[in-house]
Every structure is written in C-alpha cells, then in structure tokens.
Scaffold this active site. Structure first.
Site, mmCIF file in Angstrom:
data_model
loop_
_atom_site.group_PDB
_atom_site.id
_atom_site.type_symbol
_atom_site.label_atom_id
_atom_site.label_comp_id
_atom_site.label_asym_id
_atom_site.label_seq_id
_atom_site.Cartn_x
_atom_site.Cartn_y
_atom_site.Cartn_z
ATOM 1 N N HIS A 121 -11.277 -7.150 -5.907
ATOM 2 C CA HIS A 121 -11.688 -6.207 -4.864
ATOM 3 C C HIS A 121 -12.355 -5.104 -5.376
ATOM 4 C CE1 HIS A 121 -10.443 -3.117 -1.995
ATOM 5 N NE2 HIS A 121 -10.473 -4.067 -1.055
ATOM 6 N N HIS A 163 0.786 -1.486 -0.061
ATOM 7 C CA HIS A 163 0.130 0.202 0.136
ATOM 8 C C HIS A 163 0.737 1.357 -0.092
ATOM 9 C CE1 HIS A 163 -3.574 -2.666 0.743
ATOM 10 N NE2 HIS A 163 -4.101 -1.729 1.013
ATOM 11 N N GLY A 178 -0.564 -2.298 -6.128
ATOM 12 C CA GLY A 178 -1.418 -3.460 -5.712
ATOM 13 C C GLY A 178 -3.066 -2.978 -5.263
ATOM 14 N N HIS A 179 -3.020 -1.844 -4.666
ATOM 15 C CA HIS A 179 -4.239 -1.071 -4.528
ATOM 16 C C HIS A 179 -4.078 0.103 -5.511
ATOM 17 C CE1 HIS A 179 -7.710 0.669 -3.045
ATOM 18 N NE2 HIS A 179 -7.799 -0.154 -1.986
ATOM 19 N N CYS A 230 -10.916 3.152 6.342
ATOM 20 C CA CYS A 230 -10.928 3.734 4.906
ATOM 21 C C CYS A 230 -12.296 4.591 4.755
ATOM 22 C CB CYS A 230 -10.690 2.722 4.028
ATOM 23 S SG CYS A 230 -11.865 1.421 3.984
ATOM 24 N N CYS A 231 -13.327 3.949 5.199
ATOM 25 C CA CYS A 231 -14.722 4.449 4.819
ATOM 26 C C CYS A 231 -15.018 5.983 5.429
ATOM 27 C CB CYS A 231 -15.819 3.843 5.042
ATOM 28 S SG CYS A 231 -15.717 1.791 4.344
ATOM 29 N N CYS A 285 -16.662 2.737 0.592
ATOM 30 C CA CYS A 285 -15.878 3.128 -0.228
ATOM 31 C C CYS A 285 -15.997 2.730 -1.693
ATOM 32 C CB CYS A 285 -14.433 2.573 -0.036
ATOM 33 S SG CYS A 285 -13.652 3.377 1.551
ATOM 34 N N GLU A 324 -19.287 -2.027 0.160
ATOM 35 C CA GLU A 324 -18.327 -1.212 1.158
ATOM 36 C C GLU A 324 -18.701 0.248 0.755
ATOM 37 O OE1 GLU A 324 -14.181 -2.161 1.243
ATOM 38 O OE2 GLU A 324 -13.933 0.137 1.930
ATOM 39 N N GLU A 375 -13.523 -8.754 -0.566
ATOM 40 C CA GLU A 375 -14.426 -7.492 -0.541
ATOM 41 C C GLU A 375 -14.554 -7.192 -2.007
ATOM 42 O OE1 GLU A 375 -12.586 -4.989 3.130
ATOM 43 O OE2 GLU A 375 -11.055 -5.098 1.551
HETATM 44 O O1 FUB Z 1 -6.846 -1.521 1.474
HETATM 45 C C1 FUB Z 1 -7.405 -0.482 1.714
HETATM 46 C C2 FUB Z 1 -8.657 -0.241 1.880
HETATM 47 O O2 FUB Z 1 -9.098 -0.982 3.034
HETATM 48 C C3 FUB Z 1 -9.454 -0.810 1.044
HETATM 49 O O3 FUB Z 1 -9.681 0.217 -0.200
HETATM 50 C C4 FUB Z 1 -10.665 -1.219 1.515
HETATM 51 O O4 FUB Z 1 -11.436 -2.083 0.679
HETATM 52 C C5 FUB Z 1 -10.244 -1.933 2.851
HETATM 53 O O5 FUB Z 1 -9.940 -3.404 2.484
HETATM 54 ZN ZN ZN Z 2 -13.831 1.831 3.035
#
Ligand code: FUB
Ligand code: ZN
Length: 678
Positions: free
Chosen positions: A287, A164, A215-216, A435-436, A357, A355, A339
C-alpha cells in the site's frame, strides 16, 4: 545529526501562486470540509465523522449499554462499516470507515497551519469546538478511538492490522503538535500524549503487553514529532519500538488473527510493509500511502538517532521509488489492487492509482530525506509531487477532489469498464473514504515548512517559493527574502541580510529540470559576489559561504517546455512523450484538442509557443505546438490490411496537469505517441 526544517512560523509565504492556494484553503476548503465532516454538503458522500465523535462523547458521559444488546457491524470488502440491513439506522451507532476520526484530525492540522498564515477568529472557533468534542470523547485512561468507544472497548488493540486505531492516534498526534505550535494551546497535544501513554500501557515488550505495531503506519513519524515537541523520550522509544517490531517473525499480525503458521506464502504482509524488518527493506512495496508514511518515520528516526543502518534503508527505498516506481506526475501506486506499488517500471497510465495521499506522503518522505542528507533529488521529487500529483487532487475552486490521479482518461471507460471504476473523470464532492481532501488541506497549508532546511551554519533553499524567513545563523539573526514567480518563471532573487559578523552558508538547489551543471551554477553565482565568498557545489546544491551583509543573488533557471520520455523499461509509455515545463507536467484535454486523443501524434520538434492563459480564474502558462492526427480510416471494418493513411497537421494545446478536469468531463492524456521526423 541531520538538518532541521525551518518552522512554519518563521516563514511567511509571499508568493502569487501559493498565496492563492493558501487563501483557497482558508476561505473555501477548510469551511467546506467542516460542512462535509458534519454531513451538511448536499449530494456529497456522508462522512459521519462528527457524528461518531458526538456519539462517543455521549457514551463517555453515560454508562455503556449492556453488551448483550449490541449487534456487530458487518464490513464490505473495502472495510466500510455497514449495519445489518435488518437494523434501521440508530443515531447512537458508529458509521463510516473505521478510520473516520482521522479526517477531523487532518482538518484540524490544516486549520492550525492556516492560522499561522492568517489569524481567523471563525476558524479558531470551529477548531476549538472540534477539540472540545474530541476531548469529550476521550476515555479516562487516554484511549481515543470512536469506533471502539462506541462499539466495544474490550475489543480495542485486538486488531492492529486492520483497525486503524494507531493510525487515528498518529493523525491526532500530528494535529496536536501542529495546533500547539500554531496557537500555543495544548489541549489537543495533551490529549494526544494521554492516548500515547495509554497505548504504551497496552503495547510493548514488557510482560503483559502486546508486541504489536500499526497496520497502517503514521504513528511512527507522529511519535517522533511528539518526542521533538515535548522532549519526552518515551515517545521516541515507542516510535522506535513500532519500527523495530515490524517484519519480525513470527508475524504479529498472524498471531493477532490466528493465521495458522505455514499457511499462505512465507513472506506475506508486503501490503503492510511488514514482510521483512524495516532495516532490510530495499524495495517500496505494498500500500503506497502506508509505505511512504512508514519510510518517513524511518527517516525521522535515522536522523534523530543517527543510526546509519536505518538511513541506508531509507536511501535505498527512496532510490527505488525514484528510479522505478514514480509517475512523471510525482504519483506513486501503479495498481488499484491494494492501492499499491506495482513491480518495477509498471506504471500504467489509464489504470494508475496514484492516490493523492500517496503523493502527499512522498513529499513527507522527501523532506525527511533532505533533513538526513541534502541531495537535490529529494527536493526535485518534492517539487514534482507538489506541482502535479498533489495539486491535481483538488479542483481549482477547492470544492471537489480526486482520490485517484490517472495519466490517461477516457470517460466512457471509467463509467463502463470495471477495471477502471476507481478512476473518476471528474472530481468528487466528498468520499466515503475521505482521506485525501483533508490531507491536501494540511499539505498546502504547511507549504512554508518545505521551502528550507537548515543546520547551524547552512540554510538550504530547497523550493523556490516566494517568502520571507527569519532565522538564527552562526549565532546571529538573519533574514532571507525569496522572490519567485515559480512555477511559471525560473527567475528567482534571493536577498540575504545578515549582521556580517560570522560566516555561514546559503545552499541553493539546482533543479534537475534546469539542465544546469554544478559548474554552470557556481559560475553564475560567482559573477554576482565579491571575492570573499567561497562558492562550491555538491549533490545538486551550490553553497555560498560568506559573512553576509545585505546581498541579492539572482538565479535564472531556464524554464521552457520540453518533451520528456520515460525509461524504455516502462512498457506503457514506449514510443510516447510528455510535455513538461520546469516542474510542471502538462496534459492534453479533449476540450482543447477534440475527442480521440489516442490518435494524436507529437512531432519531435513541436516548436512550442508558451502563452498566458486562464482556467477558472487561475493564471497559467499554456503551451501550443505542432502535432498531427492520424487520418481516420474510411472503412468501418474492425480489421483490415495495413496501409499508411498519413497524418493531418494539428495544433496541439497543453495545459498544466494539475488543472485538468476543471472544465467538464472529457478525455485527458499526459503521454502521447511521438512522430519522429526522418
Ligand atoms: O486506510 C486509511 C486510508 O484510506 C489510506 O491511507 C488510503 O489509502 C485509504 O485506503
Ligand atoms: Zn487518500
């Protein structure tokens, strides 16, 4: 190519519904989250976010501890960083998830938008303090990720798949851009640029660099923004590089993790959307948040570069979500495993992930698709997600949050059934993985930038949110005032004031839920304007081209409660219906309708009554209608021969889905079985 979004500073929100939300963000949510990030909210899961920055900043000042003294953390299966039990908590360690930094960046972005809306010295001071802290943690070469700064800088960029740091960079860049645009202060923006430059030193196609990518995802769209605000093409190139590398064989993530070739299935990394090159992707997989963040970056790139192949992939991915993977609430992510998006039409109600997000990311994607091509389905989805899946993520008082947004809840199941442990029946004060909540704050704070998109000669009105906007059209200044009572009334007045010197167009979206055809909309608008106006319609928008003096167009979209059914391939909702009014999806709650909501039947002609109501000081339209409840069986046997037991009449009361769980814990349902009258 493509349209611009009208920048927040040029759009003043004047809207009863959204002004209340924005004030809540300014006065409650942002200060509350500041406390949460400092671990000062009693009873809330700790964040450690500020703690980690403080430790990293101190590290930055001191010579690093000897490596030998360092004991590595261990990770839970969800990636949460814990320290070996034998070790006591030491103040100088990193705590929490590896992406904890991003929460502060999102919070800063929310502050930036809030300051545009309402100057506020206290918030400015908090934000400037946070920026000082962030910059104090930044390394000389620009590197900025507290996990590695605290633990071991030699390990940075060694685990792009899971660690991340590029995700945190993406949020830093978005915050830097937002804060610069809002305040003119560029300290955070410069920090983001320095981190981007550092990333370029380590990742890329040149010899000696790693051919990696995030990765994200999020860095992709953040780099596009960094390019647009700085004009530095190297940022566009880095974003494009990340997009181009994703999905290439051999998989970069395999090399990084030394996964032997031939192990596992041939097409892996769906979770990271890295299973195939992005231009070949047609199905939204993996995801869900990562997915829509990636697609947003792709759409930005397609717009900026004009590349048709990329645009085509974006269209197909959006269409796939829209027609097969979207909850009626604008939620996405049918399964908590990973997720993730599930397979087509797999949209379970009680185990939904959806979610917060992910709905927010869907709004990002939809807005970017609108910038690529003005088609109403993008704005329809944006509106749907905003009034439902997004807003449901936050309590009406702004002090607790949902991460997962189910469409059906039985609290006992959430407490006792492991398959539903991810579903909470009440909102939480904070989360270990938070995160949300700050994502919600930045989304709501920037709502003004979703109302319009524009080209040189056309202003597109995508969302009917009351506002005043100033812009240049066809070389002269124009003002547009939107008066709206959305989402409760479909009446909208749009007052356009131009200097009458040049012809340009205003394009109005015809919401799909209004039932208006393009011909109806054209006719309604034509009646209000002089003959000079050229009125046409395409892709769900009515275009009015004229030399604008001062004119007002009134739109009166029919907004009444209706029953909605899903495509019959959605097994979960077969024989069931939901209630929707305009863009707002409704639900039944135990507090209004009693327990055992599963026994409720909705009549196919429910004769709805719509009345004003109040939930926690928030004005809503509530809906009542005729329904039925299956008469309870008189025996206690678990099974018995079937015989019709009949139904008892019951008046049902629906409230907006986004307001659910604000009056205590109880059952909730969006879809209920229909009782068809013969
Ligand atoms: O991995 C970062 C954040 O945490 C993701 O966007 C959410 O889904 C949660 O897994
Ligand atoms: Zn979130």
């Amino acid at each position: 190519m493509g349209a611009k979004n009208v920048f927040l500073k040029n759009v003043k929100i004047r809207d009863e519904f959204w002004e209340k939300e924005m004030e809540l963000i300014r006065t409650e949510v942002i200060p509350y989250q500041w406390e949460a990030l400092h671990d000062r909210v009693e009873g809330a899961a700790p964040s450690y976010c500020i703690h980690n920055f403080e430790v990293a900043a101190r590290r930055n000042r001191k010579i690093r501890e000897e490596k030998g003294a360092y004991q590595p953390p261990v990770y839970t299966t969800t990636g949460f960083c814990v320290w070996p039990e034998s070790l006591e908590r030491v103040e100088e360690r990193f705590y929490g998830f590896v992406f904890q930094d991003s929460d502060l960046y999102k919070w800063l972005e929310a502050v930036a938008y809030s300051l545009v809306w309402h100057p506020d010295e206290r918030l400015t001071a908090m934000a400037d303090e946070a920026i000082e802290l962030i910059c104090a943690a930044q390394q000389e070469d620009g590197y900025l990720d507290t996990f590695y700064i605290i633990n071991d800088l030699d390990q940075r960029f060694t685990d792009l798949r899971d660690h991340h740091e590029l995700y945190c960079f993406g949020h830093l860049a978005e915050a830097g851009v937002a804060y610069y645009r809002a305040t003119g202060k560029d300290k955070l923006l410069k920090a983001a640029c320095r981190f981007a430059d550092c990333i370029m030193e380590h990742l890329g196609a040149e010899p000696g660099k790693k051919p990696g990518y995030p990765g994200h995802e999020i860095a992709e769209m953040a780099l596009m923004e960094l390019y647009e605000v700085t004009g530095e093409k190297k940022y566009l190139d880095l974003g494009a590089y990340f997009l181009n590398e994703r999905g290439k064989r051999p998989y970069y993530f395999d090399r990084e993790h030394e996964v032997p070739l031939g192990e596992k299935d041939a097409e892996r990394y769906h979770y990271h959307q890295s299973h195939i090159p992005v231009r070949e992707q047609r199905e939204a997989v993996g995801h869900a948040v990562r997915g829509v963040y990636l697609y947003s970056g792709m759409a930005d790139y397609a717009r900026i570069s004009g590349e048709e192949e990329m645009a085509e992939a974006c269209r197909a991915l959006f269409e796939n979500i829209y027609t097969q993977k979207l909850y009626i609430t604008g939620g996405i992510g049918g399964t908590h495993l990973g997720e993730a998006f599930s397979f087509p039409y797999d949209l379970p109600n009680d185990t939904a992930y959806a979610e917060t997000c992910a709905s927010i990311g869907l709004v990002f994607f939809a807005r970017r698709m609108l910038q690529l091509e003005e088609k109403r389905q993008y704005a329809d989805v944006m509106e749907l997600a905003l009034y439902n899946g997004v807003l449901a993520g936050m309590a009406l008082d702004g002090k607790s949050f949902f991460y997962v947004n189910p469409l059906e809840v039985v609290p006992e199941a959430c407490h006792k059934d492991e398959r539903k442990f991810h579903v909470k029946p009440v909102r939480q004060k904070w989360f270990g993985c938070a995160c949300c909540p700050p994502n919600l704050a930045r989304m709501i704070g920037s709502i003004g930038s979703y109302v319009f998109t524009e080209t040189d000669d056309t202003l597109f009105l995508n969302l009917y949110i009351g506002c005043e906007a100033v812009m240049r059209k066809a070389g002269s200044e124009a003002t547009v005032v939107v008066e709206s009572k959305f989402p409760w009334s479909g009446k909208v007045n749009v007052c356009v004031e131009g200097d009458g010197k040049a012809k340009w167009s205003v394009a109005f979206r015809i919401p799909q839920w209004s039932g208006w055809t393009q011909e109806t909309a054209v006719e309604k608008v034509r009646r209000q304007l002089d003959r000079e106006a050229q009125i046409t319609a395409r892709d769900g928008y009515v275009y009015v081209k004229k030399s604008w003096g001062k004119e007002t167009i009134c739109l009166d979209f029919p907004m009444k409660a209706m029953l909605v059914q899903a495509n019959d391939r959605v097994r979960e909702t077969e024989g069931q219906v939901a209630v929707k009014r305009g863009p707002v999806v409704y639900c039944l709650e135990e507090i209004d309708n009693g327990k055992d909501l599963h026994r409720i039947r909705i009549l196919d002609h429910p004769e709805f009554q719509e009345t004003w109501g109040m939930i926690q000081g928030n004005k809503i339209i509530e809906i009542e209608g005729k329904g039925a409840v299956r008469t309870a069986l008189s025996t206690r046997e678990l099974y018995q021969e079937y015989r019709s037991n009949g139904y008892e009449q019951k008046t049902l009361r629906w409230v907006p889905y986004y307001t659910w769980a604000n009056r205590g814990e109880g059952e909730m349902r969006v879809f209920s079985r229909i009782l068809e009258e013969k």
